[in-house]
Design a protein around this motif. Structure first.
Motif, mmCIF file in Angstrom:
data_model
loop_
_atom_site.group_PDB
_atom_site.id
_atom_site.type_symbol
_atom_site.label_atom_id
_atom_site.label_comp_id
_atom_site.label_asym_id
_atom_site.label_seq_id
_atom_site.Cartn_x
_atom_site.Cartn_y
_atom_site.Cartn_z
ATOM 1 N N VAL A 221 -54.040 -0.748 -26.558
ATOM 2 C CA VAL A 221 -53.774 0.051 -25.365
ATOM 3 C C VAL A 221 -54.453 1.402 -25.489
ATOM 4 O O VAL A 221 -54.367 2.062 -26.530
ATOM 5 C CB VAL A 221 -52.262 0.247 -25.150
ATOM 6 N N GLN A 222 -55.156 1.788 -24.431
ATOM 7 C CA GLN A 222 -55.678 3.154 -24.296
ATOM 8 C C GLN A 222 -55.090 3.755 -23.016
ATOM 9 O O GLN A 222 -55.096 3.105 -21.979
ATOM 10 C CB GLN A 222 -57.206 3.150 -24.208
ATOM 11 N N SER A 223 -54.596 4.986 -23.110
ATOM 12 C CA SER A 223 -53.961 5.626 -21.963
ATOM 13 C C SER A 223 -54.557 7.008 -21.761
ATOM 14 O O SER A 223 -54.686 7.777 -22.728
ATOM 15 C CB SER A 223 -52.445 5.724 -22.196
ATOM 16 N N PHE A 224 -54.927 7.346 -20.518
ATOM 17 C CA PHE A 224 -55.456 8.673 -20.219
ATOM 18 C C PHE A 224 -55.254 8.936 -18.728
ATOM 19 O O PHE A 224 -55.219 8.029 -17.913
ATOM 20 C CB PHE A 224 -56.943 8.782 -20.605
ATOM 21 N N PRO A 225 -55.133 10.222 -18.395
ATOM 22 C CA PRO A 225 -54.928 10.594 -16.991
ATOM 23 C C PRO A 225 -56.255 10.688 -16.248
ATOM 24 O O PRO A 225 -57.319 10.837 -16.844
ATOM 25 C CB PRO A 225 -54.245 11.958 -17.087
ATOM 26 N N SER A 226 -56.139 10.575 -14.919
ATOM 27 C CA SER A 226 -57.298 10.776 -14.046
ATOM 28 C C SER A 226 -56.944 11.866 -13.053
ATOM 29 O O SER A 226 -56.000 11.739 -12.260
ATOM 30 C CB SER A 226 -57.650 9.485 -13.292
ATOM 31 N N THR A 227 -57.692 12.996 -13.126
ATOM 32 C CA THR A 227 -57.408 14.149 -12.260
ATOM 33 C C THR A 227 -58.327 14.205 -11.043
ATOM 34 O O THR A 227 -58.320 15.180 -10.298
ATOM 35 C CB THR A 227 -57.566 15.436 -13.059
ATOM 36 N N HIS A 228 -59.159 13.176 -10.856
ATOM 37 C CA HIS A 228 -60.115 13.186 -9.742
ATOM 38 C C HIS A 228 -59.536 12.547 -8.495
ATOM 39 O O HIS A 228 -60.264 12.332 -7.525
ATOM 40 C CB HIS A 228 -61.398 12.458 -10.135
ATOM 41 N N THR A 229 -58.250 12.180 -8.519
ATOM 42 C CA THR A 229 -57.620 11.559 -7.362
ATOM 43 C C THR A 229 -56.430 12.400 -6.929
ATOM 44 O O THR A 229 -55.905 13.208 -7.688
ATOM 45 C CB THR A 229 -57.122 10.147 -7.710
ATOM 46 N N VAL A 230 -56.049 12.241 -5.691
ATOM 47 C CA VAL A 230 -54.874 12.930 -5.133
ATOM 48 C C VAL A 230 -53.920 11.876 -4.599
ATOM 49 O O VAL A 230 -54.279 11.128 -3.679
ATOM 50 C CB VAL A 230 -55.275 13.906 -4.021
ATOM 51 N N PRO A 231 -52.729 11.753 -5.140
ATOM 52 C CA PRO A 231 -52.225 12.480 -6.313
ATOM 53 C C PRO A 231 -52.899 11.976 -7.577
ATOM 54 O O PRO A 231 -53.577 10.952 -7.553
ATOM 55 C CB PRO A 231 -50.733 12.144 -6.283
ATOM 56 N N PRO A 232 -52.708 12.670 -8.708
ATOM 57 C CA PRO A 232 -53.340 12.239 -9.966
ATOM 58 C C PRO A 232 -52.779 10.889 -10.416
ATOM 59 O O PRO A 232 -51.660 10.512 -10.094
ATOM 60 C CB PRO A 232 -52.969 13.367 -10.929
ATOM 61 N N GLU A 233 -53.615 10.168 -11.181
ATOM 62 C CA GLU A 233 -53.238 8.831 -11.636
ATOM 63 C C GLU A 233 -53.216 8.785 -13.154
ATOM 64 O O GLU A 233 -53.909 9.552 -13.826
ATOM 65 C CB GLU A 233 -54.237 7.785 -11.118
ATOM 66 N N GLN A 234 -52.418 7.862 -13.654
ATOM 67 C CA GLN A 234 -52.388 7.548 -15.074
ATOM 68 C C GLN A 234 -53.063 6.182 -15.239
ATOM 69 O O GLN A 234 -52.748 5.233 -14.516
ATOM 70 C CB GLN A 234 -50.946 7.500 -15.600
ATOM 71 N N ILE A 235 -54.008 6.100 -16.185
ATOM 72 C CA ILE A 235 -54.784 4.871 -16.381
ATOM 73 C C ILE A 235 -54.472 4.313 -17.759
ATOM 74 O O ILE A 235 -54.491 5.037 -18.759
ATOM 75 C CB ILE A 235 -56.298 5.144 -16.246
ATOM 76 N N TRP A 236 -54.184 2.974 -17.787
ATOM 77 C CA TRP A 236 -53.978 2.273 -19.037
ATOM 78 C C TRP A 236 -55.021 1.171 -19.143
ATOM 79 O O TRP A 236 -55.197 0.360 -18.214
ATOM 80 C CB TRP A 236 -52.574 1.660 -19.111
#
Length: 1017
Positions: A221-236
């Motif tokens: 599993v790799q987890s990181f946030p994405s701040t380029h979307t509104v609202p922000p997303e969490q990606i796994w």
């Protein structure tokens, strides 16, 4: 008495004693006496003495039209009404209504049943009728119920039927089929019992996500946030193979998906550490991208793809290079849809593009339907006739719609392999009818119809209608290069409770039309008949309905365009099926009496027919009088009849025609009453039945339109005696003998009859031949006897000689005249036993029946010969698969009939069947034919089978014809190649029949001969 019979038996074989018996019969001393000895055990006890107990290992099956049910103190109570039936093993109970108490324990089901209204109990070897009955049953194999309409949780304490049943159940009853008894519980199987653990209930508005490794190897599993979307997303990003379960998706239940790699996007504002189980609001975005060996399971749908995207909040998805599979119980197999792209639009709704669909389970099927778009959805369906078999909503009382998978497709091409055969722009149907609407295809060529293409279509599928239970609807489109294009419809149906009444019904119909540009070839001297019209058609509709109290309603409607159309295009139906008629017949039968009313009219003028406007009959059979000293049988009939002789053929120079002499243009009142008294008694071992019968009949118009009053009377004596001899030690495995019993009976019937009117003056209002036989008689006089029918071939006088119209209930009562005759018969049965030692059954090993008639006034009654109608019938059952049979029928006067045949039929294995027969038909006027015929069918392997038949007339030294067929049974198709030759028509032809094997609706090899009823063969 047994010793006397066995003593008589020892002398039967002596010729002098046999002659003495026959001479005794001439004096009126013969009739059958029941056997006094038993060959296979003691006689069966009466019903009251017998006690049948069905095995507890057999399940109980219950069926009815309507049911109310509820539960009281752990006992399920049901009220059943309409065609109620309950069965356990060989015991069957029927009634109009029932009350059932069902108590279920760990190993057994105990069922108490109260039956009321036309109760009938059928047990092995016996039956009984009751007004009401209480029965207790026990089973260890469960209770099965089949109810057309049901309502649950409806208590009916005030129901009068329930009150009567409860009162009856509270007292003992003498007619219990099986009393409740102590049941020895079987020990439980070894090992622990496992029950599924209930899943924790989710709070409304939340979903649960669970992740598991796809194999023994853990995922990464790799987890990181994405701040380029509104609202922000969490990606796994999950790799290494993962199985993902989602509960609480709107309207979808659980979604089970697995893939080699998964990427998940969710709302980053509610970030939480990754966990193998996550709970979140259903409104929270949750999007998934899957890649590599993807499998998605959702309800009954199973999808596979290489790449896919799924939105859990919206319940939608897209799958690329995908395959959808769903199981259809009605079809008994899975439906597969393969597409470049499959989109899930909502729960149970999918759109496949550039797709093909099939029911074949092979990777690349032998047949498929290629479509530009295929739309699959779960649709609520309502029957378009009646209410169907749906359950009722207990609150509203309205039918609950059925849900089923439904398929609609555009730009459809039916492919065999990669070869396109047929095209339809749009098709819609239930998933079980996924296959292309064509259900049969035949190519052929012969000298009568030319090149032929015959197609059969499933009309439900073609029109996109829901298939109704118990119905079949076929369409037919045919092309004949010598004749034209033909179109037709056929179907059948069956069901119960038509129009809401208690009844059982069935019926069917056939319609066919062709604009015919050719000529008819009916064989021999009728090889080029010009039809009277080019617009040729046939309509034949039939309906039969059975209702309570023995009521039966039959309706038929039929219309044919011209004289020879049915014989040319539907020859099998013309030769052996019921005549095409238009009538309405109502009948009621109860115990030993019945009545009927029939109305019939003639729509075609080329067949001999009687219109009845209307006709009524009343029957009473075997009514005992004076304490069973006499037995009374009666038949009365009255009606207005209109005889309509057949019109001459359109081209009488080619189609020879002679009007039947007993059919005239007569009409008027026709009435008759017949009554017979019998006084049976035993005279030692002889059973004697003296009888007297009288008739009064009236015809408003006879053959010359004259009024006819006829008085007819007959008196006589029937007698018989039966013998039996046991050879218990006879045993031969070669001849399949395990003990032998010879049962023999001598029978005689002497009668003296007198009529006040000669038969030659009476018109034949009641038909005794079907249209095919009448058509043959109309040609026989000219083409066989040169224009004059010999009296020994007059069908009505032959009927008088054989006694065909002497019976009280005989429908063609016209055919009697002055006569004195003694009819004799000597019948033999050689019987043995077969089967396992504990379940042996009696079967005939060899039978022989010999018959003869003696006419004291031979000049009047039998063309000057004292004896006539000599007959013999022989059968030898060499084994369960081989039978030798022979028959003969002779008359001794000049030009009399000389008929005989002998045949051997053998099916030594399930793969080989052989029949060889020899038949002679000989009579006056040069009629002489001896036909040798043979047929063989052989299954060469699981895929290949063949059949061949031939016939040759030794008397006329003419080959009559041959047929040859070769059939291949494949996984996807059943193909048959056939070749025929018919000497009578001079026709030779070849045909190729192709039938797709469509699941449980596919046509098997036995259907090949009946796939097409048209005569292009």
């Amino acid at each position: 008495m047994s010793g006397e019979i066995n003593s008589v038996y020892r002398y039967v074989s002596h010729i002098l004693w046999l002659a003495f018996v026959f001479i005794t019969m001439l004096g009126g001393a013969a009739t059958i006496a029941p056997a006094q000895t038993s060959f296979f055990g003691a006689p069966k006890a009466s019903y009251e003495e017998s006690e049948y107990e069905p095995s507890e290992e057999e399940s109980i099956e219950i069926s009815a039209e309507y049911s109310q049910q509820w539960e009281e103190d752990f006992v399920k109570v049901s009220i059943l009404k309409g065609n109620c039936r309950i069965q356990q093993g060989d015991a069957v109970l029927r009634s109009r209504q029932m009350v059932i108490w069902h108590r279920k324990s760990r190993k057994t089901d105990r069922v108490s049943v109260y039956l009321e209204g036309e109760v009938r109990v059928d047990l092995p070897g016996e039956s009984k009728n009751e007004n009401s009955l209480l029965v207790n049953l026990v089973t260890q194999n469960g209770v099965k119920a089949k109810i057309r309409r049901s309502a649950a949780n409806i208590a009916s304490d005030d129901d009068p039927l329930l009150k009567r049943a409860t009162q009856r159940r509270g007292v003992p009853h003498d007619h219990q089929l099986k009393r409740a008894q102590f049941i020895v519980e079987k020990p439980p199987l070894e090992g622990p019992e496992f029950a599924p653990m209930p899943e924790p209930e989710l709070n409304v508005g939340f979903r649960r996500i669970r992740l598991f490794p796809r194999s023994a190897v853990p995922y990464n599993v790799q987890s990181f946030p994405s701040t380029h979307t509104v609202p922000p997303e969490q990606i796994w990003v999950i790799t290494g193979g993962v199985n993902l379960l989602i509960d609480g998706v709107n309207g979808l239940g659980m979604v089970d998906m697995s893939a080699d790699r998964i990427i998940i996007w969710t709302d980053g504002r509610d970030t939480q550490n990754f966990n193998s189980e996550i709970r979140q609001s259903k409104e929270t975005p949750f999007e998934i991208y899957l890649e590599g060996n993807i499998e998605i399971r959702q309800g009954t749908y199973h999808l596979k793809a290489n790449r896919a995207f799924y939105d859990a909040r919206e319940g939608r998805g897209v799958m690329l290079d995908a395959e959808l599979k769903t199981h259809v119980p009605e079809l008994g197999e899975n439906i597969r849809v393969r597409a470049s792209q499959i989109r899930q639009l909502s729960k149970g709704a999918y759109l496949a593009q550039n797709a093909w669909a099939t029911g074949s389970q092979f990777g690349k099927p032998g047949y498929r339907i290629q479509s530009s778009d295929i739309f699959i959805e779960d649709r609520e369906t309502m029957p378009w006739i009646g209410s169907g078999s749906m359950e009722l909503d207990p609150l509203t009382g309205q039918p609950v719609p059925n849900k089923r998978a439904w398929i609609s497709s555009s730009n459809n091409t039916f492919l065999v392999g990669d070869v396109p055969l047929l095209y339809l722009p749009y098709v819609t149907s239930p998933a079980e009818d996924i296959y292309f609407p064509i259900s049969g295809l035949r190519f052929g060529n012969d000298r009568i119809f030319g090149f032929q293409v015959e197609t059969e279509w499933d009309m439900y599928k073609l029109l996109g209608l829901e298939r109704q239970p118990g119905t079949e609807w076929k369409g037919q489109v045919d092309y004949y290069s010598y004749r034209g294009v033909g179109i037709g419809q056929s179907g059948n149906y069956n069901g119960s409770n038509l129009l809401g009444f208690d009844n059982v019904f069935n019926g069917g119909g056939k319609m066919f039309y062709i604009h015919d540009s050719g000529t008819d070839n009916l064989g021999l001297d009728r090889r080029a008949l010009v039809p009277s019209t080019k617009d040729r058609y046939l309509i034949n509709l039939q309906h039969r309905q059975e209702s309570p109290f023995g009521m039966t309603l039959t309706g038929e409607g039929g219309l044919i365009s011209d004289r020879n159309f049915q014989e040319e295009y539907f020859e099998s139906d013309f030769d052996s099926a019921k005549d095409v008629e238009t009538l309405l017949h109502l009948k009621q039968q109860q115990e030993n009496w019945s009545w009927s009313v029939i109305g019939r009219t003639k729509l075609n003028n080329f067949n001999d027919t009687t219109d009845w406007l209307p006709k009524a009959d009343l029957y009473l059979l075997g009514e005992p009088l004076f304490g069973n000293l006499l037995s009374w049988t009666s038949h009365s009939s009255v009606g207005y009849g209109k005889l309509k002789p057949a019109a001459a053929p359109y081209n009488p120079q080619q189609d020879v025609f002679t009007p039947l002499p007993f059919i005239a243009d007569s009409q008027g009142l026709v009435a008759m009453t017949r009554n017979q008294l019998e006084a049976p008694f035993h005279l030692g071992p002889f059973k004697m039945v003296p009888y007297v019968m009288g008739e009064a009949a009236y015809w408003e118009q006879g053959l010359q339109q004259q009024t006819i009053d006829r008085l007819y009377g007959s008196a006589g004596l029937r007698g018989s005696i039966q013998f039996e001899r046991i050879f218990a030690d006879v045993y031969s495995p070669f001849f399949n003998l395990n003990g032998l019993a010879h049962k023999m009976s001598l029978e005689g019937d002497y009668s003296f009859s007198d009529s006040s009117e000669n038969l030659s003056n009476i018109a034949q209002y009641n038909e005794f031949d079907d249209n095919a036989q009448e058509r043959f008689r109309e040609r026989l006089v000219i083409n066989t006897f040169g224009g004059v029918l010999p009296p020994q071939f007059d069908p009505r006088f032959y009927a008088v000689r054989t006694g065909a119209g002497r019976g009280v209930t005989d429908p063609y009562y016209e055919m009697v005249d002055d006569q004195q005759v003694l009819r004799m018969a000597w019948r033999h049965r050689l019987q043995t036993k077969s089967g396992p030692p504990d379940q042996q059954r009696i079967k005939d090993w060899m039978t022989l029946d010999l018959e003869a008639s003696y006419f004291p006034d031979a000049q009047r009654d039998n063309f000057g010969e004292d004896f006539g109608l000599l007959g013999g019938h022989y059968q030898w059952f060499l084994g369960d698969r081989t039978t030798l049979a022979a028959n003969a029928y002779y008359d001794l006067f000049d030009g009399g009939q000389e008929l005989w045949d002998v045949s051997l039929t053998s099916k030594r294995t399930n793969r080989l069947s052989v029949n060889v027969a020899m038949q002679q038909i000989k009579g006056g006027g040069g009629l002489d034919s001896q036909i040798l015929s043979a047929s063989l069918s052989y299954v060469m392997s699981q895929k290949w089978s063949a059949g061949i038949s031939t016939a040759y007339d030794l008397g006329e030294n003419i080959n009559r014809g041959q047929t040859l067929s070769i059939t291949r049974t494949g996984a996807d198709f059943l193909m048959s190649l056939g070749m025929t030759y018919d000497q009578s028509t001079g026709n030779a032809g070849i045909g190729l029949t192709i039938m797709p094997r469509f699941g449980n609706f596919g046509t098997g090899p036995s259907d090949l001969s009946s796939l097409f009823s048209s005569a292009a063969q």
